[in-house]
Design a protein around this motif. Structure first.
Motif, short mmCIF file in Angstrom:
data_model
loop_
_atom_site.label_atom_id
_atom_site.label_comp_id
_atom_site.label_asym_id
_atom_site.label_seq_id
_atom_site.Cartn_x
_atom_site.Cartn_y
_atom_site.Cartn_z
N ARG A 120 -0.73 -3.66 6.83
CA ARG A 120 -1.14 -2.86 5.67
C ARG A 120 -2.25 -1.90 6.10
NH1 ARG A 120 -1.56 -8.08 1.83
NH2 ARG A 120 0.66 -8.57 1.86
N TYR A 121 -2.12 -0.66 5.67
CA TYR A 121 -3.14 0.33 6.03
C TYR A 121 -3.48 1.20 4.83
CZ TYR A 121 0.65 3.79 6.50
OH TYR A 121 1.71 4.63 6.27
N ALA A 122 -4.62 1.88 4.95
CA ALA A 122 -5.08 2.80 3.92
C ALA A 122 -5.55 4.09 4.58
CB ALA A 122 -6.23 2.19 3.11
N VAL A 123 -5.37 5.19 3.86
CA VAL A 123 -5.88 6.49 4.27
C VAL A 123 -6.61 7.05 3.06
CG1 VAL A 123 -5.30 8.82 5.08
CG2 VAL A 123 -3.94 6.85 5.86
N PHE A 131 -5.94 8.47 -2.75
CA PHE A 131 -5.91 7.25 -1.94
C PHE A 131 -4.47 6.96 -1.54
CE2 PHE A 131 -5.48 2.53 -1.87
CZ PHE A 131 -6.33 2.26 -0.80
N MET A 132 -4.28 6.59 -0.28
CA MET A 132 -2.96 6.18 0.20
C MET A 132 -3.04 4.74 0.70
SD MET A 132 -1.81 9.42 2.48
CE MET A 132 -1.25 10.93 1.75
N TYR A 133 -2.01 4.00 0.40
CA TYR A 133 -1.91 2.61 0.83
C TYR A 133 -0.47 2.35 1.22
CZ TYR A 133 -1.41 -2.46 0.40
OH TYR A 133 -1.11 -3.77 0.63
N ALA A 134 -0.28 1.61 2.30
CA ALA A 134 1.09 1.28 2.71
C ALA A 134 1.18 -0.15 3.20
CB ALA A 134 1.57 2.24 3.79
N THR A 144 -2.02 7.80 -4.69
CA THR A 144 -2.50 7.86 -6.06
C THR A 144 -3.70 8.80 -6.11
OG1 THR A 144 -3.14 6.55 -8.00
CG2 THR A 144 -4.03 5.84 -5.87
N GLY A 145 -3.92 9.33 -7.28
CA GLY A 145 -5.03 10.25 -7.48
C GLY A 145 -4.91 10.90 -8.84
N PRO A 146 -5.77 11.85 -9.14
CA PRO A 146 -5.69 12.54 -10.42
C PRO A 146 -4.38 13.32 -10.54
CG PRO A 146 -7.68 13.18 -9.20
CD PRO A 146 -6.87 12.32 -8.31
#
Length: 171
Positions: A120-123, A131-134, A144-146
């Motif tokens: 699992r990673y985040a950017v 925000f990015m999550y995988a 996700t974001g506005p």
């Protein structure tokens, strides 16, 4: 120009990890309209890197972070290598620097590079709202974001996916 290196101190890593972990928890209650889905292997593509840079530019940002959230960065990675599984990517660093950081040997163990040893990673930007999550086991990631960020990303990146009904990238 310096190349990205593993984050080596807890004062830098821990707040980023806390921020990413909190955002992952928010994903569990996010509505489908608040998420754009992508294949978790997209992080290794040029177009994904260009998306990250475009998202930074949309918010006037310059730097971003990539972090591994699983395996556990504290009991696994830091315990063995005395550094943390993440990189701060500066605006002056290239796409090659980004891709090479994910292949970097953490110390006498090339098989433990982040590309090979991350489930699992985040950017995320530093600072910023997206925000990015995988999750590689689920073969899916989310942005996700506005609403304005999601609309921009949808128009910029042609590889967003439609997951099956009821799919959640978070367990």
């Amino acid at each position: 120009m310096t190349k990205p290196d593993f984050i080596s101190d807890s004062a830098t890593f821990y707040p980023l990890w806390e921020r990413a972990s909190a955002r992952v928890q928010e994903l569990a209650s996010a509505s489908p309209a608040e998420l754009l889905y992508f294949d978790s292997v997209d992080i290794s593509t040029q177009k994904f890197f260009e998306l990250v840079l475009a998202l930074l530019a949309q918010e006037g940002g310059r730097d971003f972070v990539s972090l591994v959230l699983k395996p556990d960065p504290f009991s696994h990675f830091n315990f063995h290598f005395h550094k943390y599984p993440g990189f701060v990517h500066r605006a002056e660093q290239s796409d090659d620097d980004f891709f090479e950081s994910w292949q970097q040997d953490p110390g006498d163990s090339p098989a433990d590079c982040l590309w090979a040893n991350s489930e699992r990673y985040a950017v995320l930007p530093t600072p910023g709202t997206w925000f990015m999550y995988a999750d590689r086991k689920r073969e899916m990631g989310v942005l996700t974001g506005p609403p304005n960020i999601l609309a921009f990303a949808r128009s910029f990146y042609p590889f967003f996916l439609q997951p099956g009904e009821g799919f959640s990238v978070v367990e």
